[in-house]
Design a protein around this motif. Structure first.
Motif, PDB file in Angstrom:
ATOM      1  N   ILE A 107     -13.860  30.876  -4.560  1.00 52.19           N
ATOM      2  CA  ILE A 107     -12.643  31.341  -3.886  1.00 52.19           C
ATOM      3  C   ILE A 107     -12.702  31.055  -2.394  1.00 52.19           C
ATOM      4  O   ILE A 107     -11.722  30.607  -1.787  1.00 52.19           O
ATOM      5  N   ASP A 108     -13.861  31.286  -1.795  1.00 57.49           N
ATOM      6  CA  ASP A 108     -14.042  31.031  -0.365  1.00 57.49           C
ATOM      7  C   ASP A 108     -13.789  29.563  -0.027  1.00 57.49           C
ATOM      8  O   ASP A 108     -13.073  29.247   0.931  1.00 57.49           O
ATOM      9  N   ARG A 109     -14.372  28.647  -0.835  1.00 56.23           N
ATOM     10  CA  ARG A 109     -14.216  27.205  -0.562  1.00 56.23           C
ATOM     11  C   ARG A 109     -12.775  26.742  -0.814  1.00 56.23           C
ATOM     12  O   ARG A 109     -12.256  25.891  -0.098  1.00 56.23           O
ATOM     13  N   VAL A 110     -12.155  27.295  -1.843  1.00 59.65           N
ATOM     14  CA  VAL A 110     -10.766  26.931  -2.143  1.00 59.65           C
ATOM     15  C   VAL A 110      -9.844  27.380  -1.003  1.00 59.65           C
ATOM     16  O   VAL A 110      -8.942  26.645  -0.584  1.00 59.65           O
ATOM     17  N   LYS A 111     -10.097  28.578  -0.503  1.00 58.37           N
ATOM     18  CA  LYS A 111      -9.307  29.107   0.616  1.00 58.37           C
ATOM     19  C   LYS A 111      -9.423  28.198   1.839  1.00 58.37           C
ATOM     20  O   LYS A 111      -8.425  27.857   2.489  1.00 58.37           O
ATOM     21  N   LYS A 112     -10.653  27.773   2.142  1.00 56.10           N
ATOM     22  CA  LYS A 112     -10.880  26.872   3.278  1.00 56.10           C
ATOM     23  C   LYS A 112     -10.201  25.520   3.053  1.00 56.10           C
ATOM     24  O   LYS A 112      -9.581  24.967   3.963  1.00 56.10           O
TER      25      LYS A 112
END
Length: 339
Positions: free
Chosen positions: A250-255
């Motif tokens: 989720i963190d990488r997708v958000k970035k």
């Protein structure tokens, strides 16, 4: 009137032997012979056994797909087959079968990248819209793939060591859970709470992933608790692990969606069946203009329908392979035209 396009797809990259037939994008047959029960005895896929079972099953799934679809080999326009990535012996069975059919019936041979198949499986829900971000999460791969158009793949983030699905399986094994581990952990995590402190690896600000440290931390923590005579609350460990593992995605997708313009985010691969990941992806884009496609559960696992779907696009681009083509277990999705 435009001629009907009929594609026969074959998949044998891991532990499913599959054949599918599509006609103008519509799925007529999708036959899968799964080996999961065999490999469960060993806690994971045994490559040699997988290859032998593919050999036993490949002719049967092709025959059943043709019968189910009511299509004859003479009507088929091309043979699409998974060339990689995957287990080398397993891949060889599928590609040799495809080459044999292509030779006997004089049909074009279309090599398909396995992960490309997982991305395009979403088209059984709705047509893809571009530009999009594909979140590819499986037993052997963890990648963020940016697509500006059909068959245009750019890897913008990938795992530096273990794949997310592999870490799920290894954590499940140390917790005494059955293979495949992702299903068991997802189920138990719903009953637990985040009670164990686990590290989130790779704080370099990139879009890359690392699951080796997280997997090792769980294994070490379980062993340490057992040595102290303390009970491991499996539900809580499952919850704690899943929170961190999915949280990293989720963190990488958000970035990524802040760095790259996207209309759509699609989930792809075996781990896209994880209910927590599905919920978190939908929640992330709930109040945004980004559309989310969640693949149906039936096409999160390996299947030939997704291979035939990609085969349709490659056929129109006339991307065919010579009959001396071989497999590539480490084939990069960006190199899908190189064989």
């Amino acid at each position: 009137m435009e001629k009907d396009l009929i594609i026969l797809g074959l998949e044998s990259s891991c532990d499913e032997t599959a054949c599918a037939i599509t006609k103008n994008g519509k799925l007529l047959a999708n036959v899968i012979s799964s080996q999961i029960e065999v490999h469960q005895k060993f806690g994971g896929v045994m490559p040699e056994i997988a290859s032998r079972l593919h050999l036993e099953n490949i002719a049967c799934v092709v025959d059943e797909a043709l019968k189910t679809s009511g299509i004859s080999m003479d009507e088929v326009d091309a043979i699409a087959v998974t060339r990689g990535p995957g287990l080398i012996g397993a891949l060889h069975v599928g590609i040799q079968a495809a080459k044999t059919l292509a030779l006997i019936y004089n049909k074009p041979l279309i090599p398909v990248h396995h992960l490309c198949g997982h991305i395009y499986a979403n088209e059984f829900v709705e047509k893809l819209s571009f530009p999009l971000l594909a979140v590819v999460v499986s037993g052997g791969n963890t990648e963020l793939v940016y697509m500006k158009d059909h068959l245009d793949f750019e890897i913008i983030g990938e795992t530096k060591d273990d794949a997310i699905g592999e870490s799920f399986d290894k954590v499940a094994r140390v917790l005494g859970l059955p293979y495949p581990g992702g299903v068991a952990i997802d189920k138990l995590a719903k009953q637990g709470k985040h009670a164990y402190k686990l590290p989130t690896p790779l704080h370099d600000g990139s879009l890359n992933f690392s699951y080796s440290g997280l997997k090792t931390a769980v294994i070490n923590l379980v062993h340490n608790l057992e040595q102290k005579g303390e009970k491991v609350v499996i539900e809580d460990m499952a919850r704690s692990f899943e929170d961190v593992a999915v949280g990293m995605v989720i963190d990488r997708v958000k970035k990524a969606t802040k760095l790259y313009p996207v209309k759509e985010v699609v989930l792809a691969g075996g781990v896209s069946a994880n209910s927590y990941l599905r919920e978190e992806i939908v929640k992330l884009f709930k109040n945004s203009d980004v559309h989310v496609i969640i693949p149906p559960i039936w096409c999160t696992t390996d299947n030939a329908a997704m291979i035939a779907k990609v085969g349709e696009y490659l056929y129109r681009e006339k991307i065919f392979a010579p009959l001396d083509i071989s497999v590539d277990p480490s084939w990069k999705i960006e190199d899908f035209k190189k064989f």
